[in-house]
Design an enzyme around this catalytic site. Structure first.
Site, PDB file in Angstrom:
ATOM      1  N   THR A 384       0.884  -1.144   0.000  1.00 55.45           N
ATOM      2  CA  THR A 384       0.000   0.000   0.000  1.00 55.45           C
ATOM      3  C   THR A 384       0.924   1.195   0.000  1.00 55.45           C
ATOM      4  O   THR A 384       2.116   1.048   0.208  1.00 55.45           O
ATOM      5  CB  THR A 384      -0.842  -0.077   1.303  1.00 55.45           C
ATOM      6  OG1 THR A 384      -1.586  -1.271   1.238  1.00 55.45           O
ATOM      7  CG2 THR A 384      -1.730   1.110   1.504  1.00 55.45           C
ATOM      8  N   THR A 402      -3.986   1.628  -2.341  1.00 55.42           N
ATOM      9  CA  THR A 402      -3.457   0.268  -2.271  1.00 55.42           C
ATOM     10  C   THR A 402      -3.944  -0.646  -3.384  1.00 55.42           C
ATOM     11  O   THR A 402      -5.025  -0.431  -3.941  1.00 55.42           O
ATOM     12  CB  THR A 402      -3.853  -0.370  -0.917  1.00 55.42           C
ATOM     13  OG1 THR A 402      -3.204  -1.621  -0.771  1.00 55.42           O
ATOM     14  CG2 THR A 402      -5.357  -0.578  -0.789  1.00 55.42           C
ATOM     15  N   ASN A 404      -3.540  -3.801  -2.231  1.00 50.02           N
ATOM     16  CA  ASN A 404      -3.489  -4.781  -1.144  1.00 50.02           C
ATOM     17  C   ASN A 404      -2.093  -5.402  -1.089  1.00 50.02           C
ATOM     18  O   ASN A 404      -1.174  -4.790  -0.586  1.00 50.02           O
ATOM     19  CB  ASN A 404      -4.596  -5.829  -1.236  1.00 50.02           C
ATOM     20  CG  ASN A 404      -4.739  -6.564   0.098  1.00 50.02           C
ATOM     21  OD1 ASN A 404      -4.315  -6.046   1.120  1.00 50.02           O
ATOM     22  ND2 ASN A 404      -5.311  -7.746   0.099  1.00 50.02           N
ATOM     23  N   ASP A 426      -9.289  -8.889   1.795  1.00 45.12           N
ATOM     24  CA  ASP A 426      -9.555  -8.104   3.011  1.00 45.12           C
ATOM     25  C   ASP A 426     -10.945  -8.392   3.586  1.00 45.12           C
ATOM     26  O   ASP A 426     -11.254  -7.976   4.706  1.00 45.12           O
ATOM     27  CB  ASP A 426      -9.412  -6.600   2.746  1.00 45.12           C
ATOM     28  CG  ASP A 426      -7.980  -6.119   2.985  1.00 45.12           C
ATOM     29  OD1 ASP A 426      -7.187  -6.881   3.559  1.00 45.12           O
ATOM     30  OD2 ASP A 426      -7.665  -4.980   2.599  1.00 45.12           O
ATOM     31  N   SER A 455     -10.926  -2.259   5.831  1.00 46.04           N
ATOM     32  CA  SER A 455      -9.536  -1.830   5.650  1.00 46.04           C
ATOM     33  C   SER A 455      -8.919  -1.437   6.996  1.00 46.04           C
ATOM     34  O   SER A 455      -9.623  -1.259   7.992  1.00 46.04           O
ATOM     35  CB  SER A 455      -9.511  -0.613   4.728  1.00 46.04           C
ATOM     36  OG  SER A 455      -8.220  -0.059   4.645  1.00 46.04           O
ATOM     37  N   SER A 456      -7.596  -1.294   7.001  1.00 46.34           N
ATOM     38  CA  SER A 456      -6.900  -0.749   8.172  1.00 46.34           C
ATOM     39  C   SER A 456      -6.248   0.598   7.853  1.00 46.34           C
ATOM     40  O   SER A 456      -5.573   1.176   8.701  1.00 46.34           O
ATOM     41  CB  SER A 456      -5.791  -1.702   8.614  1.00 46.34           C
ATOM     42  OG  SER A 456      -6.314  -2.959   8.915  1.00 46.34           O
ATOM     43  N   GLY A 476       1.086  -0.994   5.360  1.00 46.98           N
ATOM     44  CA  GLY A 476       1.469  -2.006   6.346  1.00 46.98           C
ATOM     45  C   GLY A 476       0.336  -2.900   6.822  1.00 46.98           C
ATOM     46  O   GLY A 476       0.442  -3.514   7.879  1.00 46.98           O
ATOM     47  N   GLY A 477      -0.773  -2.964   6.064  1.00 44.09           N
ATOM     48  CA  GLY A 477      -1.873  -3.850   6.453  1.00 44.09           C
ATOM     49  C   GLY A 477      -2.369  -3.521   7.850  1.00 44.09           C
ATOM     50  O   GLY A 477      -2.574  -2.355   8.196  1.00 44.09           O
TER      51      GLY A 477
HETATM   52  O1  DON Z   1      -6.820  -1.924   3.327  1.00 46.27           O
HETATM   53  C1  DON Z   1      -6.027  -2.540   4.004  1.00 46.27           C
HETATM   54  O2  DON Z   1      -5.995  -2.496   5.217  1.00 46.27           O
HETATM   55  C2  DON Z   1      -4.989  -3.404   3.297  1.00 46.27           C
HETATM   56  N1  DON Z   1      -5.460  -3.781   2.005  1.00 46.27           N
HETATM   57  C3  DON Z   1      -3.706  -2.627   3.234  1.00 46.27           C
HETATM   58  C4  DON Z   1      -2.577  -3.407   2.660  1.00 46.27           C
HETATM   59  C5  DON Z   1      -1.255  -2.868   2.982  1.00 46.27           C
HETATM   60  O3  DON Z   1      -1.114  -1.892   3.679  1.00 46.27           O
HETATM   61  C6  DON Z   1      -0.093  -3.599   2.464  1.00 46.27           C
HETATM   62  N2  DON Z   1       1.108  -2.841   2.656  1.00 46.27           N
HETATM   63  N3  DON Z   1       2.115  -3.102   3.080  1.00 46.27           N
END
Ligand code: DON
Length: 577
Positions: A384, A402, A404, A426, A455-456, A476-477
């Protein structure tokens, strides 16, 4: 013409506005075959931090051409879609949280949606087992892209014509640019996937390994961007681009239809807004859990005088972990797209609830995720990218966008040249089955046609005395909200300077698994103290790539002084003038 390439990572290079003049030249304002990375800039007319130096240069050039932070956000996202294909995108989605110079808060949701033919159990096999390969890789993993709709939903706040904002991206795609060492390494890791998950050859495939300085040419993408330039939103969601997306779907059992594309639109949301001591925090609401988690975490620690415990003291970290444990338990149980499910947001974010949740917190003793369930609500009335921008008028913009995972589904739309996301992962594919970030979910985040996956992402603004104070966010998910939580506390509670607030090692807890993740350079004595309290600690790779702008002087001091910090954890770059 022989092209040459030079990237130097100057970790703590601070330079003032006058040196930035070298970045001016035509629409792009820089030579895309020779550029440097700058990690820190101090300036007063406008600042931008993004994941790639060419994208930051585009944003800074737009600011210099008279654009505001919204113009720069649009142009920079489009540039990132070209120069940072792993996460920058037009085939994914994102969120923008902004505050206009006049004080209006804005939250635009351009998260992907489940296609019309999606269904709750679409990633289960006949025995009812989750098949994560399908939710993470290839055509079926893609949600209906939202980014282009998001850009057009942002446009009313911008000043310059869209044609001017998209032109640098078109030129970068058409004429190419030199890739960085990190990009070369990253493209090399996906070559097998590209073969397996694509129905046609694409610009990212190469017979011999990619290396630093190689030119990435994206002619198909240039044509797609040109259609968007000429036809606006319809240049993506209808006509030739839509046709190419749907043809790509048909070649490999994907389900996105012409109707899904035509019907997609971005949504305006009410930003999450709350006070923490003297500060006001503005962040993203559902379908991102980010703003709510941030609010819950800050509210759970607000009365505990964490500043006095000291930066990275075991006591302060323990307190933050316990707040994180409790909010991620609530995330898993309650959160989802409020267009589809009722989420008890009011209760989850109330001060009384935060107090109640921390009643069983014991300083010096690890909590336990088996015992810490989601709160009782009762009835209620790894890719992301983030960019932070502020302009000389005081417009503040935070965007997290993102695909993802890195390069999303690793499927490129044939003839259109861009990666599709794998955002369907997600959703909660099956209750109790963790997604690629280990996140659990329930019915609230189950798949339904047209629904947005939880999402986060946490694009966030902080005000002090109602004046701009900080723009922050990160990829960072599930680690995103906890990284933003730490970055904010590092500055306002622990007194770190902006650089340290971003660069110092980060940690993360998300309820399940009941593990505290720490970056490799985390202090061993602190790890030992946390273990003695009963925590399980695991080292992991880097956490996030935080892009932070701190407003050092407000307009009341006659002119702004911005300090923009690009994370050392990638090619991230700060620019401005
Ligand atoms: O929306 C979200 O929370 C995830 N799809 C974000 C993914 C993400 O940050 C990956 N990055 N390192």
């Amino acid at each position: 013409m022989k092209k040459y390439f030079f990237v130097s990572t100057l970790l703590i290079l601070s330079f003032s506005c006058k040196y930035v003049a070298k970045k001016e030249a035509g629409t792009l304002s820089a030579n895309p075959f020779s550029y440097t990375i700058h990690k820190k800039i101090t300036c007063s007319n406008g600042a931008i931090v993004s994941a790639h130096p060419l994208a930051s240069m585009v944003g800074a050039a737009i600011l210099k051409q008279g654009g505001n932070a919204f113009d720069a956000a649009i142009a920079t996202q489009l540039a990132l879609a070209v120069v940072y294909p792993g996460a920058g995108n037009i085939g994914g989605g994102g969120f923008i949280v902004a505050r206009t110079a006049e004080g209006t808060n804005i939250a635009i949701d351009y998260r992907e949606k489940a296609p019309g033919k999606a269904s709750r159990d679409m990633y289960l096999d006949s025995a009812g087992n989750a098949v994560l390969d399908k939710s993470q890789n290839g055509h079926l993993a893609a949600g209906v892209p939202g980014t282009v709709a998001g850009l057009f939903a942002t446009l009313p706040y911008a000043k310059l014509p869209f044609k001017q904002l998209i032109q640098p991206a078109i030129e970068l795609a058409q004429n190419g640019f030199a890739i960085t060492k990190a990009e070369a390494a990253s493209l090399n890791t996906i070559q097998e996937d590209l073969k397996a998950l694509n129905t046609q050859a694409n610009a990212f495939q190469k017979q011999t390994p990619w290396k630093e300085g190689d030119t990435l040419l994206q002619k198909d993408l240039a044509l797609t961007l040109t259609r968007i330039r000429d036809k606006g939103k319809k240049g993506f969601y209808e006509g030739e681009t839509a046709r190419l997306i749907v043809e790509e779907m048909k070649r490999a059992n994907g389900i996105i239809s012409l109707e899904d594309l035509k019907n997609y639109d971005a949504a305006k949301r009410n930003a999450v807004v709350f006070n923490y001591k003297d500060y006001q925090v503005i962040s993203m609401p559902l379908p991102s859990s980010g703003g709510i988690i941030l609010q819950q975490c800050l509210k759970m620690i607000e009365d505990k005088n964490i500043g006095a415990m000291g930066f990275h003291s075991a006591a302060a970290i323990q307190l933050m972990i316990e707040a994180e444990r409790r909010s991620y338990a609530d995330r898993a149980e309650y959160m989802g797209d409020t267009d589809f499910v009722k989420v008890p947001v009011k209760k989850l974010t109330s001060d009384a609830y935060a107090k109640e949740r921390m009643k069983d917190y014991i300083p010096g003793k690890a909590g336990n995720s088996q015992q810490t369930k989601a709160g009782v609500i009762g009835k209620e009335s790894e890719e992301t990218t983030h960019l932070s921008i502020i302009d000389k008028w005081g417009n503040m913009v935070a965007v997290t966008t993102t695909l993802n995972g890195g390069y999303g589904s690793r499927t490129v739309v044939g003839g259109a040249g861009f990666f599709l996301n794998n955002e369907m992962d997600d959703f909660s594919v099956k209750p109790g089955v963790p997604n690629m970030y280990g996140a659990l979910g329930t019915e609230a985040n189950a798949i339904q046609p047209g629904k947005r996956m939880l999402s986060s992402m946490t694009p966030t603004l902080v005000l002090k005395n109602n004046q701009p104070f900080m723009v922050v966010g990160t990829p960072g998910g599930t680690t995103i909200p906890t990284s933003v939580f730490q970055s904010i506390l590092n500055i306002i509670e622990f007194g770190l300077n902006a650089e340290d607030a971003v660069y110092k090692p980060k940690f993360h807890h998300q309820w399940m698994p009941d593990v505290v993740y720490v970056e490799k350079d985390f202090s061993q004595p602190v790890i030992d103290s946390l273990k003695a309290m009963g925590y399980t600690i695991e080292q992991r790779g880097q956490i996030g790539r935080t892009e932070l702008i701190k407003i050092q002087k407000g307009k009341a001091d006659s002119a702004y002084t911005f300090e923009a910090i690009a994370d050392k954890r990638g090619d991230d770059d700060a620019d401005g003038y």
